[in-house]
Design an enzyme around this catalytic site. Structure first.
Site, PDB file in Angstrom:
ATOM      1  CG  ASP A 136     -27.861  19.854   3.117  1.00  0.00           C
ATOM      2  OD1 ASP A 136     -27.840  19.078   4.095  1.00  0.00           O
ATOM      3  OD2 ASP A 136     -28.587  21.027   3.375  1.00  0.00           O
ATOM      4  CG  ASP A 195     -21.657  30.571   5.042  1.00  0.00           C
ATOM      5  OD1 ASP A 195     -22.353  29.722   5.657  1.00  0.00           O
ATOM      6  OD2 ASP A 195     -22.006  31.546   4.566  1.00  0.00           O
ATOM      7  CG  ASP A 197     -16.794  30.990   1.459  1.00  0.00           C
ATOM      8  OD1 ASP A 197     -17.676  30.796   2.268  1.00  0.00           O
ATOM      9  OD2 ASP A 197     -16.706  32.124   1.068  1.00  0.00           O
ATOM     10  CG  ASP A 289     -28.606  35.597   6.984  1.00  0.00           C
ATOM     11  OD1 ASP A 289     -29.604  35.851   6.289  1.00  0.00           O
ATOM     12  OD2 ASP A 289     -27.501  35.716   6.155  1.00  0.00           O
TER      13      ASP A 289
END
Length: 542
Positions: A136, A195, A197, A289
């Site tokens: 995105d 994610d 990282d 989540d």
């Protein structure tokens, strides 16, 4: 002429000091203190003591359960059906389910390579693995870099797909939802989410997927986060202490007792059928989540937490990034609680005790009470009682209970036990923002849907300290923390409370009897450090 002047009704005791503003204020204070201030402050003390007891009982309950779990509970491999998936000479890789890996990204210049590389390095049959990079990004340069990285791995035979959207609608939830709409996803049974990282070990899927394959009632297998930059500064050490308690105790207790906990948004594997049955991803709060986890749990699905299934990740290393993250993590659950509490009460598919656990323990105490009592009691009510000596706070509420709660919280990170006292002070500072965010979520105020992606700097600073990096100094771009102007560092809320606590401490030093000024001056110092934006620059002692 005198008759034309307006009449001002001032008590006789004040008339003699009409030109003494300080004296007037002091007398007005004495007039309103007894009938108004004292009763309100006493009520505040009683409410805070009640909340402290609720939090104490919750921490004590979880402490007892985690001891029982560690001593007597069977390991997950024995509690559930578990059998490793093996390569078959005749069947080839067909006995492995098709797994989708989703990596949501937003302008992840510093970490996109390591996250994509880690996903592509998973030891899973290549023909049974689909990797989606859900980008995105708004920076065209970064988008091009990410796309080229995906093409590089695709040229090596990895089934990796670079996917973008026209808008960022729904933020992360929107990207994940859009990714599941692709036609090729229909052949996938499970989806692993990481994610940008996060860096799973190669055997991550081989350890997690068998629980889902052999136990059709399990919807989610959650791994534990480990932090590559926890030693970077005092800010990251404080975060590690809080998150280690969350994983070591809260997640473990929820998994062992009710097979429920809040999905952490990453480092987990979902059964796609469970996501679809629960209604899919929704963007009604900033904790999509947790929203999905609660809805799936209400439909009877079970969750499993594996504490030894660890995934490397990165902690925010700037105070600004940490504040934004904590706002989202505090506002979102409170807002979700507001939206779902009656749905949980009316649900008929889960038993009464699980409802009590989700509403009272998971939401009310941990997501609402824990933030409020830390700030309101120790940063507002307790200092005010110094100015109003008529209101007494019992020693068990001011010292004993919080000390026990703190000791119970420290079990997750024994290596940082020497930082425990400063961790208390730092948590009190952060409780200011968490309390504000909680109220915003409960009342759906202005910043309720604010979503700011947590800034990631990568662990290149740590890499540059290693011998290998030292040998390649000419080829390695040395990490430099961005510089900030003084005006950018200033945080007025922290500075304001620092001044308030300092004044209360001075008053207690001169007039007080409880010696609270020791705590107040230390807390003042911590608020001022945060107020001037220097939390992330302090290097902790090991």
């Amino acid at each position: 002429m005198l008759e034309d002047q307006p009449k001002v009704f001032i008590p006789e005791t004040i008339q003699g000091v009409s030109y003494d503003i300080a004296g007037q204020l002091g007398l007005i204070w004495e007039v309103v203190k007894a009938p108004l201030i004292v009763p309100l402050l006493r009520l505040g003390v009683y409410i805070c003591l009640a909340m402290s007891l609720m939090l104490f009982m919750e921490r004590l309950y979880m402490g007892v359960v985690i001891v029982l779990v560690k001593l007597f509970w069977k390991k997950p491999e024995k509690r559930y059906k578990y059998e490793t998936l093996q390569d078959d000479v005749e069947m080839g890789s067909s006995n492995f389910p098709v797994v989708l890996v989703q990596i949501p990204m937003f302008n992840e210049r510093e970490v996109y390579k390591v996250s994509i590389g880690a996903a592509c390095g998973l030891s899973w049959p290549s023909d049974r693995l689909v990797i989606q990079v859900l980008d995105d990004s708004t920076d065209p340069v970064i988008k091009q870099m990410v796309e080229l990285e995906c093409q590089r791995w695709a040229s090596k035979g990895i089934n990796i797909i670079y996917q973008i959207r026209e808008t960022r609608g729904g933020y992360k939830a929107g990207a994940l939802k859009e990714g599941l709409k692709r036609s090729y996803v229909k052949q996938c049974e499970y989806v692993a989410i990481f994610d940008a990282d996060f860096r799973p070990e190669p055997d991550y899927l081989r350890r997690a997927i068998p629980f889902l394959v052999h136990n059709p009632d399990i919807a989610l297998v959650q791994g534990r986060w480990r932090f590559v930059n926890s030693n970077e500064c005092l800010l990251t050490r404080m975060q590690e202490m809080s998150l280690d308690y969350h994983f070591t105790v809260e997640q473990e207790v929820g998994s062992a007792t009710h097979a429920f906990f809040g999905f952490n948004g990453t480092a987990g594997v979902w059964r796609i059928a469970a996501i679809n049955e629960a209604g899919g991803w929704k963007d009604r709060t900033t904790v999509e989540d947790m929203d999905l986890a609660v809805r799936a749990s209400l439909r009877g699905w079970k969750f499993l937490y594996l504490g030894d299934l660890q995934v490397k990740s990165e902690l925010p290393s700037t105070f600004k990034a940490f504040r934004f993250q904590q706002h989202r993590w505090s506002c979102g659950p409170a807002n979700l609680f507001r939206k779902m509490v009656m749905e949980i009460v009316r649900n008929k598919r889960v038993n009464f005790w699980k409802k009590v656990y989700v509403i009272y323990s998971f939401f009310f105490v941990r997501k609402v009470i824990a933030h409020m009592v830390t700030f309101i009691f120790y940063c507002v009510v307790l200092p005010l009682t110094i100015l109003v000596p008529e209101v007494h706070v019992p020693i068990w509420g001011a010292v004993y209970i919080p000390s026990i709660i703190t000791i119970l919280n420290s079990v997750g990170t024994p290596r940082s036990i020497h930082l425990l006292f400063y961790w208390i002070l730092f948590e009190n500072v952060m409780s200011l923002h968490r309390t504000k965010a909680t109220f915003i979520g409960l009342f759906e105020a202005g910043r309720v849907n604010e979503w700011i992606v947590t800034e990631k700097l990568g662990d290149s600073a740590n890499k540059n300290k290693t011998g290998d990096a030292a040998k390649n100094k000419t080829n390695t771009k040395i990490f430099k923390r961005p510089r900030f102007r003084i005006a950018d560092r200033l945080n007025t809320l922290e500075l304001g409370f620092g001044v308030f606590l300092f004044l209360c401490g001075c008053y207690d030093y001169v007039h007080g009897k409880n010696n609270y000024f020791v705590y107040l001056f230390l807390q003042t110092f911590t608020f001022l450090i945060a107020g001037f934006g220097y939390v992330g620059t302090i290097i902790p002692s090991s």
